[in-house]
Design an enzyme around this catalytic site. Sequence first.
Site, PDB file in Angstrom:
ATOM      1  CD  GLU A   1      -5.288   5.844   3.654  1.00 59.32           C
ATOM      2  OE1 GLU A   1      -4.472   6.202   3.014  1.00 59.32           O
ATOM      3  OE2 GLU A   1      -6.499   5.398   3.368  1.00 59.32           O
TER       4      GLU A   1
ATOM      5  CG  HIS B   1     -13.806  -2.092   6.656  1.00 59.17           C
ATOM      6  ND1 HIS B   1     -13.694  -0.790   6.191  1.00 59.17           N
ATOM      7  CD2 HIS B   1     -13.340  -2.439   7.796  1.00 59.17           C
ATOM      8  CE1 HIS B   1     -13.401  -0.069   7.215  1.00 59.17           C
ATOM      9  NE2 HIS B   1     -13.215  -0.981   8.462  1.00 59.17           N
TER      10      HIS B   1
ATOM     11  CE  LYS C   1      -3.573  -2.235  -0.112  1.00 55.76           C
ATOM     12  NZ  LYS C   1      -3.273  -3.619  -0.327  1.00 55.76           N
TER      13      LYS C   1
ATOM     14  NE  ARG D   1      -8.616  -9.743  -5.582  1.00 58.37           N
ATOM     15  CZ  ARG D   1      -9.704  -9.222  -5.122  1.00 58.37           C
ATOM     16  NH1 ARG D   1     -10.954  -9.427  -6.108  1.00 58.37           N
ATOM     17  NH2 ARG D   1      -9.964  -8.507  -3.998  1.00 58.37           N
TER      18      ARG D   1
END
Length: 500
Positions: free
Chosen positions: A207, A242, A123, A299
């Site tokens: 973040e 999530h 990330k 993907r």
Amino acid sequence: MKPKDKINSILIANRGEIAIRIAQTAKKMGIESVGIRTQKEPNAHYLTQMDRILDFPEREKNDIPEFLDIESLVLLAKRNKIDAIHPGYGYLSENAQFAIRCTEEGVIFIGPSPRVIQNMGDKVIAKEIAAKGKVPMLGGSKGCVDTLDEALEIAKQIGYPLIIKACAGGGGRGMRIVRKQSEMKQMYFSAASEAQSAFNNPEVFIEKYLENPRHIEVQIVADSYGNVIHLGERECSVQRKHQKLLEEAPSPALDEALRKRMTDAAISLAKEAGYVSLGTVEFLLDKDKNFYFMEMNTRVQVEHPVTEMITGLDLIELQIRVANGEKLPITQNDVKLNGWAIECRINAEDVQSDFSPYLGVIKALKMPKGEGVRIDSGVTVGSEITPHFDSMIAKLIVHAKDRKTVIENTLHALDDFQVKGLKTTIPFDKAVLHNEVFRKGDFDTSFIEKDMDSMVYREKDEELLAALFAVSHFEKQNKAQDCRKEDLDLWALRNRINNM
């Protein structure tokens, strides 16, 4: 039409509905589909759809799940002279080492290069690439955060709330929201521990956390000749912890101007990354219509059918052709978004028990049919939902001329979807589609917690039927009691006569 040269056979390193989905396209393209039989489900339905079946090789140690065993899968393809491997989604689909081993053994990996998988899976590197591509991003750490003290210092700079994420993974694992300083220590170590368990890497980054954004993703596809196009966006804000539960395309939040900005950003990122294959760029959208890069999935997505329905394109075919070294057969001008599509994930889960998997055997199964209705499924009557694999029964995808119509048509299809022997998420899907906030299109990722009064939809006559059943049951009990009383009276009379 068959690809020009390299790929004549594909080993599908996956199972269930996605294995069938890949086999269907392979058959259409004149490519041999090869499925893998495992000891855990030797009679699985997906095997009936394959041109050829190979047994998973015997191993000295069985501690690695079959579809995560890189060496066995690559060896299976090489020994049987199979040209390519398609990983589907999940399992090894975003594993750079798997792609490396395929390349080393001369097997085509149907996906991006190992370098790109590695970069987008990290990330921190992905954010650096996004920054070079001038893609909007939320503030946060420049790299992985090594200590709690460093995390606290970054928090002072960007402010709360913030989110801690695993550097090496996604899917909601290794992710913690921190709303105040007193929570930082617990959340930091908790996220690192989960990241280590899920990805064998404890590193995390930080973040700024966007409260209640929308989750919107852009489908892109790129070939090795420098051509990169987008296939529109998908709305993925209906999610829990999530995890996506219901998706649609296009998004009700985007107008043409915002769609152009967001899809341009996705294409810019793909070009900056040197991306070649099918991929998805995921964004967060705030209430002021500002969007920010979140991550890129390298993907095919579970929810890819909604894009296929509104574009008329076969995404698996595009993926295979690009892996075969062909140029994209379409340009951006050829991509037209027609109508609206919704996908409901029908899982064997007990919604009222926190969506826990519901294990058992499918005793009866009726799936809806009709214009605009598509079912992607890997089960049939007699199939068993076991703890070894995920609980998906099917994906219901419905396409119509507009959003209002597709919502109504999806509800009709859900009414016709019957599964006996298991509890499913169908009542949840109905509850979402009946919800007024969802119907207006004005929802975000807090929708389930904030806007849903109930996790299951109650049919209009359900309470009346329940009351009638209760009354009927009560009357039967009373009648039985009266009969028993009459029997006792007769028994007493007979005793008196016999004793006379």
